[in-house]
Design an enzyme around this catalytic site. Structure first.
Site, short mmCIF file in Angstrom:
data_model
loop_
_atom_site.label_atom_id
_atom_site.label_comp_id
_atom_site.label_asym_id
_atom_site.label_seq_id
_atom_site.Cartn_x
_atom_site.Cartn_y
_atom_site.Cartn_z
N LYS A 191 0.82 -1.32 0.11
CA LYS A 191 0.11 -0.09 0.02
C LYS A 191 1.03 1.46 0.02
O LYS A 191 1.70 1.72 1.02
CB LYS A 191 -0.87 -0.10 1.21
CG LYS A 191 -1.98 1.00 1.15
CD LYS A 191 -2.53 1.58 2.57
CE LYS A 191 -1.97 2.63 3.09
NZ LYS A 191 -1.98 3.90 2.54
N GLU A 267 9.75 0.73 10.62
CA GLU A 267 10.70 1.51 10.34
C GLU A 267 9.95 2.87 10.66
O GLU A 267 8.96 3.50 9.83
CB GLU A 267 11.15 1.43 9.02
CG GLU A 267 12.58 1.93 8.98
CD GLU A 267 12.47 3.39 8.44
OE1 GLU A 267 12.65 4.49 9.40
OE2 GLU A 267 12.72 3.68 7.32
N CYS A 301 13.31 10.31 7.93
CA CYS A 301 13.40 9.75 9.19
C CYS A 301 14.68 10.06 9.74
O CYS A 301 14.80 9.83 10.84
CB CYS A 301 12.78 8.42 9.07
SG CYS A 301 13.51 6.99 7.96
N GLU A 403 9.58 14.64 16.26
CA GLU A 403 9.95 14.62 15.03
C GLU A 403 8.81 15.74 14.31
O GLU A 403 7.71 15.53 14.21
CB GLU A 403 9.68 13.23 14.52
CG GLU A 403 10.08 13.32 12.94
CD GLU A 403 9.98 11.77 12.49
OE1 GLU A 403 8.84 11.37 12.43
OE2 GLU A 403 10.82 11.34 11.89
N1 NAI Z 1 9.65 7.22 9.27
C1 NAI Z 1 9.28 7.77 8.15
O1 NAI Z 1 9.93 7.56 7.00
C2 NAI Z 1 8.14 8.69 7.99
C3 NAI Z 1 7.63 9.41 9.13
N2 NAI Z 1 6.62 10.04 9.23
C4 NAI Z 1 6.17 10.86 10.37
O2 NAI Z 1 4.58 10.73 10.62
C5 NAI Z 1 4.20 12.11 10.75
C6 NAI Z 1 2.84 12.18 10.08
O3 NAI Z 1 2.67 11.77 8.81
P1 NAI Z 1 1.85 10.79 8.20
O4 NAI Z 1 1.48 10.91 6.73
O5 NAI Z 1 0.34 10.92 9.24
O6 NAI Z 1 2.16 9.02 8.64
P2 NAI Z 1 1.66 7.80 8.75
O7 NAI Z 1 2.30 7.10 9.53
O8 NAI Z 1 0.16 8.18 8.93
O9 NAI Z 1 1.60 7.13 7.07
C7 NAI Z 1 2.53 6.15 6.73
C8 NAI Z 1 1.70 5.07 6.03
O10 NAI Z 1 0.67 4.50 6.93
C9 NAI Z 1 -0.38 4.34 6.48
N3 NAI Z 1 -1.69 4.34 7.58
C10 NAI Z 1 -2.11 5.51 8.25
N4 NAI Z 1 -2.94 5.28 9.35
C11 NAI Z 1 -2.71 3.86 9.38
C12 NAI Z 1 -3.32 2.82 10.06
N5 NAI Z 1 -4.09 3.03 10.85
N6 NAI Z 1 -2.96 1.32 9.74
C13 NAI Z 1 -2.33 1.01 8.71
N7 NAI Z 1 -1.53 2.03 8.12
C14 NAI Z 1 -1.91 3.38 8.07
C15 NAI Z 1 -0.45 5.74 5.48
O11 NAI Z 1 -1.68 5.46 4.66
C16 NAI Z 1 0.63 5.56 4.84
O12 NAI Z 1 0.72 4.70 3.98
C17 NAI Z 1 5.28 12.83 9.78
O13 NAI Z 1 5.13 14.27 10.25
C18 NAI Z 1 6.43 12.25 10.50
O14 NAI Z 1 6.84 12.73 11.61
C19 NAI Z 1 5.72 9.95 8.15
C20 NAI Z 1 6.02 9.72 6.91
C21 NAI Z 1 7.39 8.86 6.88
N1 BAL Z 2 16.20 8.31 3.78
C1 BAL Z 2 15.31 7.38 3.51
C2 BAL Z 2 14.81 6.61 4.81
C3 BAL Z 2 13.62 7.33 5.13
O1 BAL Z 2 13.82 8.69 5.33
O2 BAL Z 2 12.53 6.87 5.60
#
Ligand code: NAI
Ligand code: BAL
Length: 502
Positions: A191, A267, A301, A403
């Site tokens: 997804k 992650e 991240c 974050e």
């Molecule tokens: N570690 C990383 O690479 C990332 C960290 N983040 C963090 O999250 C914060 C918020 O961003 P969001 O877009 O809200 O991240 P998110 O964690 O909601 O989204 C990431 C993925 O999880 C899915 N998702 C959302 N709710 C879910 C659920 N209940 N069950 C299963 N999958 C679900 C989303 O559709 C997306 O594909 C950002 O500001 C950042 O701090 C966001 C994206 C990437």
């Molecule tokens: N730099 C790729 C890993 C991440 O930010 O989620």
């Protein structure tokens, strides 16, 4: 709504057919309830198109397709042949590199020349790595127990794997998960994030062209709370891998535990320190730490979002850092991510824009912190945020602990090594860290003492596809990339062989 639409990207003179359907059994199909999601260009805040969003029933259909493909075809396909198919995919990625990068820029706003093409280079390299790795990595062991008995282990694929990826590196995060899982012998239901689904939807057809049998790779765009949570709780999914926020990672793990105890890799977030000692090469430290927070508009991240600088060089560092960021990290001509001069694109969405702005306002008005904005906001409707640094930020500040995931760094000074390591470890996260010093002993003390899954010595955020990646503490569970990127998708089976005769 149709299953394809014609899109164009005039800046690159590109026109192409964008798939809009779920990809199940090597075909694009509409969602069962016909629900759709609109995606917006974050550089202009204008809609690009809409695509179908998978319902819970669609998740069931895709998981059934992946199960059927696993049991009938993929589990009987040799590792060598899996590698050959991934190699075919690699060639198609190279052929489609510019288009894939362009879709990524259109949908996510990441600068085309400085970021999106680089993501595609990493994806190509990673695909070649796992094409070669399919029959080489994730091997079992022979264990000579005693004279009458030996044992061996087999690294068996899980079977059906679900993967949920975020929007900051849409295709790269998908590739970090998919290529290793396929090489290890699993079938996939993946997804993408709701705001960056276009590139993975286009990418899906390359698997069919590369010769992957129907059902081996299924792509389900959709809402996190619907498609994502249905995948996490599905009882016929054997493993789930997630990248995104820690809060959602915890939900995914809870659903995995209470459904069928499926295996989990997470992650999640980070608040990584970049620690600069007085004996560091200051110009290098400035260059790496600026890239480490402002690349991809801070939506990393592993961003070194907390800069800890030894007090004797703090003022000099800040002056050089500010000058360097003003020169190198800019929105460029017309704030257009397709222009060569753009190194800082917009953040992904209005929601993220408001969230990051909220942190900036909080730092200024609630905590009365000193701040430098190293540029000016463009006069357009895009979600651009000027590279920003807050100075002398105390460890208990919300900005030091949470974050932000935008182009916002916090700076603090420290006296000596002990204070540096205490500040660096003062976080619930433990994804990455960077240290700058010319003293090899100090660098290695830091590598020993920091609680983080990655330590960069005299660099920052220069990931390598052959090196494992993942977090300590609340940054996650498990490792991706390198041989770990296949290990994560296998479970060990122990075979006991009795050779004694009565
Ligand atoms: N570690 C990383 O690479 C990332 C960290 N983040 C963090 O999250 C914060 C918020 O961003 P969001 O877009 O809200 O991240 P998110 O964690 O909601 O989204 C990431 C993925 O999880 C899915 N998702 C959302 N709710 C879910 C659920 N209940 N069950 C299963 N999958 C679900 C989303 O559709 C997306 O594909 C950002 O500001 C950042 O701090 C966001 C994206 C990437
Ligand atoms: N730099 C790729 C890993 C991440 O930010 O989620």
């Amino acid at each position: 709504m149709s299953l394809f639409t014609d899109l164009s990207i005039p800046q690159l003179n590109i026109s192409y057919k964008q798939p809009l359907g779920l990809f199940i059994n090597n075909k694009y199909v509409a969602s069962s309830d016909k629900k759709t999601i609109e995606t917006v260009n974050p550089a202009t805040n204008t809609p690009i198109t809409s695509f179908y969003a998978a319902s819970e029933a669609d998740v069931g259909t895709a998981v059934a397709a992946a199960r059927e493909a696993y049991e009938t075809v993929w589990s009987k396909t040799s590792a060598e042949h899996r590698g050959a198919l991934i190699s075919n995919l690699g060639k198609l990625i190279v052929e489609n590199k510019e288009l894939l990068a362009a879709i990524e820029t259109l949908d996510s706003g990441k600068p085309y020349y400085t970021n999106a093409l680089g993501d595609l280079d990493q994806i190509s390299q990673l695909t070649t790595y796992y094409a070669g790795g399919a029959d080489k990595y994730s091997k079992g062991q022979m264990i000579p127990v005693n004279n009458d008995k030996y044992a061996y282990t087999v690294k068996a694929p899980y079977g059906v794997v679900a993967q949920i990826v975020p929007w900051n590196y849409p295709l790269a995060m998908a590739s970090w998960k998919m290529q290793g899982a396929l090489a290890a012998g699993n079938t996939i239901v993946i997804k993408p994030a709701e705001n960056t689904s276009l590139s993975l939807l286009f990418f899906a057809q390359l698997f069919e062209k590369a010769g992957f049998p129907p059902g081996v790779v299924n792509v389900l765009p959709g809402l996190g709370a619907v498609t994502g949570s249905s995948l996490a709780s599905h009882i016929d999914v054997d493993k789930i891998a997630f990248t995104g926020s820690t809060a959602v990672g915890q939900k995914v793990m809870a659903l995995a535990a209470t459904s069928n105890l499926k295996a989990v890799t997470l992650e999640c977030g980070g608040k990584s320190p970049g620690v600069v000692f007085a004996d560091a090469n200051l110009d290098e430290a400035v260059k790496w730490t600026a890239a480490g927070i402002y690349y991809n508009s801070g939506q990393n991240c592993t961003a070194n979002s907390r800069l800890l600088v030894q007090e004797s060089i703090y003022d000099e560092f800040l002056a050089k850092f500010t000058r360097h960021v003003q020169e190198e990290w800019t929105f460029g001509f017309n704030s257009d991510p397709f222009d060569k001069s753009c190194t800082v694109g917009p953040v992904i969405s209005k929601a993220q824009y408001d969230r990051v702005r909220g942190y900036i306002e909080h730092g200024k008005t609630q905590e009365k912190l000193s701040v430098k904005h190293m540029g000016t906001d463009p006069q357009n409707d895009g979600f651009f945020i000027t590279p920003t640094v807050f100075t002398e930020v105390p460890a208990e500040s919300k900005l030091f602990q949470e974050e932000i995931f935008g182009p916002v760094a916090v700076l603090q000074k420290f006296k000596d090594y002990d204070e540096a390591i205490a500040l660096a470890n003062n976080t619930t996260y433990g994804l990455a860290s960077a240290v700058f010093t010319e003293d090899i002993r100090k660098a290695n003390f830091f590598a020993r003492d920091i609680k983080a899954g990655t330590v960069w010595i005299n660099s920052s955020n220069d990931e390598e596809i052959s090196v494992p990646f993942g977090g300590f503490k609340m940054s996650g569970i498990g490792r991706e990339l390198g041989e770990s990127g296949m290990d994560a998708y296998t479970q060990t089976k122990a075979v006991h062989v009795n050779i004694s005769k009565l």
